[in-house]
Design an enzyme around this catalytic site. Sequence first.
Site, PDB file in Angstrom:
ATOM      1  NE  ARG A  60     -43.416  29.319  14.480  1.00 49.49           N
ATOM      2  CZ  ARG A  60     -43.086  28.933  15.707  1.00 49.49           C
ATOM      3  NH1 ARG A  60     -42.323  29.693  16.473  1.00 49.49           N
ATOM      4  NH2 ARG A  60     -43.527  27.778  16.168  1.00 49.49           N
ATOM      5  CG  HIS A  64     -47.915  30.793  15.981  1.00 48.69           C
ATOM      6  ND1 HIS A  64     -47.035  30.218  16.868  1.00 48.69           N
ATOM      7  CD2 HIS A  64     -47.824  30.054  14.838  1.00 48.69           C
ATOM      8  CE1 HIS A  64     -46.413  29.198  16.276  1.00 48.69           C
ATOM      9  NE2 HIS A  64     -46.875  29.075  15.046  1.00 48.69           N
ATOM     10  CG  ASN A  92     -46.982  30.778  20.654  1.00 49.79           C
ATOM     11  OD1 ASN A  92     -46.715  30.619  19.458  1.00 49.79           O
ATOM     12  ND2 ASN A  92     -48.191  31.098  21.082  1.00 49.79           N
ATOM     13  CG  HIS A 191     -41.853  26.598   7.329  1.00 47.09           C
ATOM     14  ND1 HIS A 191     -42.280  25.358   7.767  1.00 47.09           N
ATOM     15  CD2 HIS A 191     -42.375  27.503   8.208  1.00 47.09           C
ATOM     16  CE1 HIS A 191     -43.024  25.510   8.847  1.00 47.09           C
ATOM     17  NE2 HIS A 191     -43.106  26.799   9.140  1.00 47.09           N
TER      18      HIS A 191
HETATM   19  C1  HEM Z   1     -48.403  24.034   8.152  1.00 45.75           C
HETATM   20  C2  HEM Z   1     -48.260  24.004   9.449  1.00 45.75           C
HETATM   21  C3  HEM Z   1     -47.076  24.598  10.155  1.00 45.75           C
HETATM   22  C4  HEM Z   1     -46.305  23.983  11.087  1.00 45.75           C
HETATM   23  C5  HEM Z   1     -46.485  22.570  11.612  1.00 45.75           C
HETATM   24  C6  HEM Z   1     -45.278  24.908  11.461  1.00 45.75           C
HETATM   25  C7  HEM Z   1     -44.300  24.648  12.411  1.00 45.75           C
HETATM   26  C8  HEM Z   1     -43.218  25.450  12.661  1.00 45.75           C
HETATM   27  C9  HEM Z   1     -42.156  25.141  13.585  1.00 45.75           C
HETATM   28  C10 HEM Z   1     -42.070  23.902  14.460  1.00 45.75           C
HETATM   29  C11 HEM Z   1     -41.252  26.135  13.517  1.00 45.75           C
HETATM   30  C12 HEM Z   1     -39.946  26.245  14.302  1.00 45.75           C
HETATM   31  C13 HEM Z   1     -40.216  26.772  15.698  1.00 45.75           C
HETATM   32  C14 HEM Z   1     -39.049  26.552  16.627  1.00 45.75           C
HETATM   33  O1  HEM Z   1     -38.384  25.525  16.513  1.00 45.75           O
HETATM   34  O2  HEM Z   1     -38.802  27.425  17.502  1.00 45.75           O
HETATM   35  C15 HEM Z   1     -41.735  27.097  12.570  1.00 45.75           C
HETATM   36  C16 HEM Z   1     -41.087  28.264  12.243  1.00 45.75           C
HETATM   37  C17 HEM Z   1     -41.594  29.188  11.368  1.00 45.75           C
HETATM   38  N1  HEM Z   1     -42.832  29.172  10.775  1.00 45.75           N
HETATM   39 FE1  HEM Z   1     -44.104  27.611  10.733  1.00 45.75          FE
HETATM   40  N2  HEM Z   1     -45.428  26.059  10.761  1.00 45.75           N
HETATM   41  C18 HEM Z   1     -46.521  25.926   9.955  1.00 45.75           C
HETATM   42  C19 HEM Z   1     -47.044  26.903   9.128  1.00 45.75           C
HETATM   43  C20 HEM Z   1     -46.530  28.164   8.990  1.00 45.75           C
HETATM   44  C21 HEM Z   1     -47.199  29.259   8.322  1.00 45.75           C
HETATM   45  C22 HEM Z   1     -48.589  29.179   7.714  1.00 45.75           C
HETATM   46  C23 HEM Z   1     -46.354  30.317   8.366  1.00 45.75           C
HETATM   47  C24 HEM Z   1     -46.544  31.713   7.828  1.00 45.75           C
HETATM   48  C25 HEM Z   1     -47.208  31.966   6.726  1.00 45.75           C
HETATM   49  C26 HEM Z   1     -45.164  29.895   9.075  1.00 45.75           C
HETATM   50  C27 HEM Z   1     -44.064  30.676   9.285  1.00 45.75           C
HETATM   51  C28 HEM Z   1     -42.952  30.277  10.008  1.00 45.75           C
HETATM   52  C29 HEM Z   1     -41.732  31.058  10.072  1.00 45.75           C
HETATM   53  C30 HEM Z   1     -41.447  32.327   9.315  1.00 45.75           C
HETATM   54  C31 HEM Z   1     -40.874  30.377  10.950  1.00 45.75           C
HETATM   55  C32 HEM Z   1     -39.473  30.810  11.408  1.00 45.75           C
HETATM   56  C33 HEM Z   1     -39.634  31.750  12.598  1.00 45.75           C
HETATM   57  C34 HEM Z   1     -38.336  32.285  13.161  1.00 45.75           C
HETATM   58  O3  HEM Z   1     -37.259  32.074  12.598  1.00 45.75           O
HETATM   59  O4  HEM Z   1     -38.414  32.953  14.204  1.00 45.75           O
HETATM   60  N3  HEM Z   1     -45.320  28.597   9.474  1.00 45.75           N
HETATM   61  N4  HEM Z   1     -42.943  26.658  12.068  1.00 45.75           N
END
Ligand code: HEM
Length: 318
Positions: A60, A64, A92, A191
């Site tokens: 992630r 970002h 973030n 995700h």
């Molecule tokens: C399509 C639009 C996207 C949105 C709206 C989005 C939104 C989010 C949100 C809200 C979270 C949880 C953050 C939290 O609650 O602290 C999250 C976690 C995550 N996102 Fe996305 N995301 C998107 C695309 C992506 C992309 C493109 C990737 C990587 C290729 C990605 C990888 C991740 C990962 C791996 C997590 C978990 C991180 C952790 O456990 O520390 N996301 N995302």
Amino acid sequence: MASPSHILIVSLLAFLVCATHAQLSANFYATTCPNLQSIVRSAMTQAVNNNPRNGASILRLFFHDCFVNGCDGSILLDDTSTFTGEKMARPNNRSARGFEVIDTIKTRVEAACSGIVSCADILAIAARDGVVLLNGPSWTVQLGRRDARTASQSAANSQIPAPFSPLSTLISMFAAKGLSARDMTALSGGHTIGQARCTNFRSHIYDDTNIDATFANTRKANCPNITGRGDDNLAPLDIQTPLRFGNNYYQNLVARRGLLHSDQELFNSGSQDSVVQSYSNNDGLFKSDFTAAMVRMGNISPLTGSNGEIRKNCRVVN
Ligand code: HEM
Ligand SMILES: *[C@@H]1O[C@H](CO)[C@@H](O)[C@H](O)[C@H]1NC(C)=O
Ligand SMILES: *[C@@H]1O[C@H](CO)[C@@H](O)[C@H](O)[C@H]1NC(C)=O
């Protein structure tokens, strides 16, 4: 003699040199830091063994980083009294994690080849390794990015998509980075690993209709419908296998068990339904689209040549 044809050739050569600089390459550090890949892989192995979520968190961070002025390590810069970085931006703050893992890798890389490898490239390799270590696919990471001397909190606030976004916004925010709707759907497969906080999925589980009721109830147990209560309580983005990278994420979407509103938007009678359906049935197709899209995302506006710098410490500009 500076004849017109000479000028043409000289400017053509200058153009080619610039074009070459703007291009990343797989073997960029082959002679200057030959052990780079193994240093990053072993540090990531330790980090993921220590806490498997680290693989997700680093993936992630790379997303970002790349979406804010390109893949230039800008997300890694700490705020100071005179510098506002991206860590406190809405997507973030209280959420981006894994910075210590990058510090550890950077320290080891500096010990092996001082002043050579950018933080932006370390993040790109570490993100790939996190995916691999959670049983995901591998790909060749293109290298040669340099580190930014600046960061942008406002761009982090406005250019990273929010979990409340509709499909049209998700598509246009990726298009703004040169990525297709299909890339967006494949990259959302990130995700398949990691966690989200209640504040980011509360309205989806309480107030959206496009969600499986049993799944919503399961998630309500640890996420009350009261703003400010349990905001940081975590739930896995993939209810099936949150520590294993695979196409279960898309199977969840077909079963209306996407955790975020933005996840379920990919399968809500819109243009991406057929893509989600095909990934849910074909893990190999998902993985080959995901890896190709990761390479494209890693190509977003890198600083190359003599632009930017090679940071000594990923948290501060030299
Ligand atoms: C399509 C639009 C996207 C949105 C709206 C989005 C939104 C989010 C949100 C809200 C979270 C949880 C953050 C939290 O609650 O602290 C999250 C976690 C995550 N996102 Fe996305 N995301 C998107 C695309 C992506 C992309 C493109 C990737 C990587 C290729 C990605 C990888 C991740 C990962 C791996 C997590 C978990 C991180 C952790 O456990 O520390 N996301 N995302
Ligand atoms: C970031 O989160 C902290 C709490 O950890 C909060 O006090 C602060 O206001 C937030 N910053 C921004 C810019 O939203
Ligand atoms: C959840 O809380 C919001 C905001 O207070 C409210 O509008 C909504 O009706 C609530 N939903 C349920 C199902 O209680």
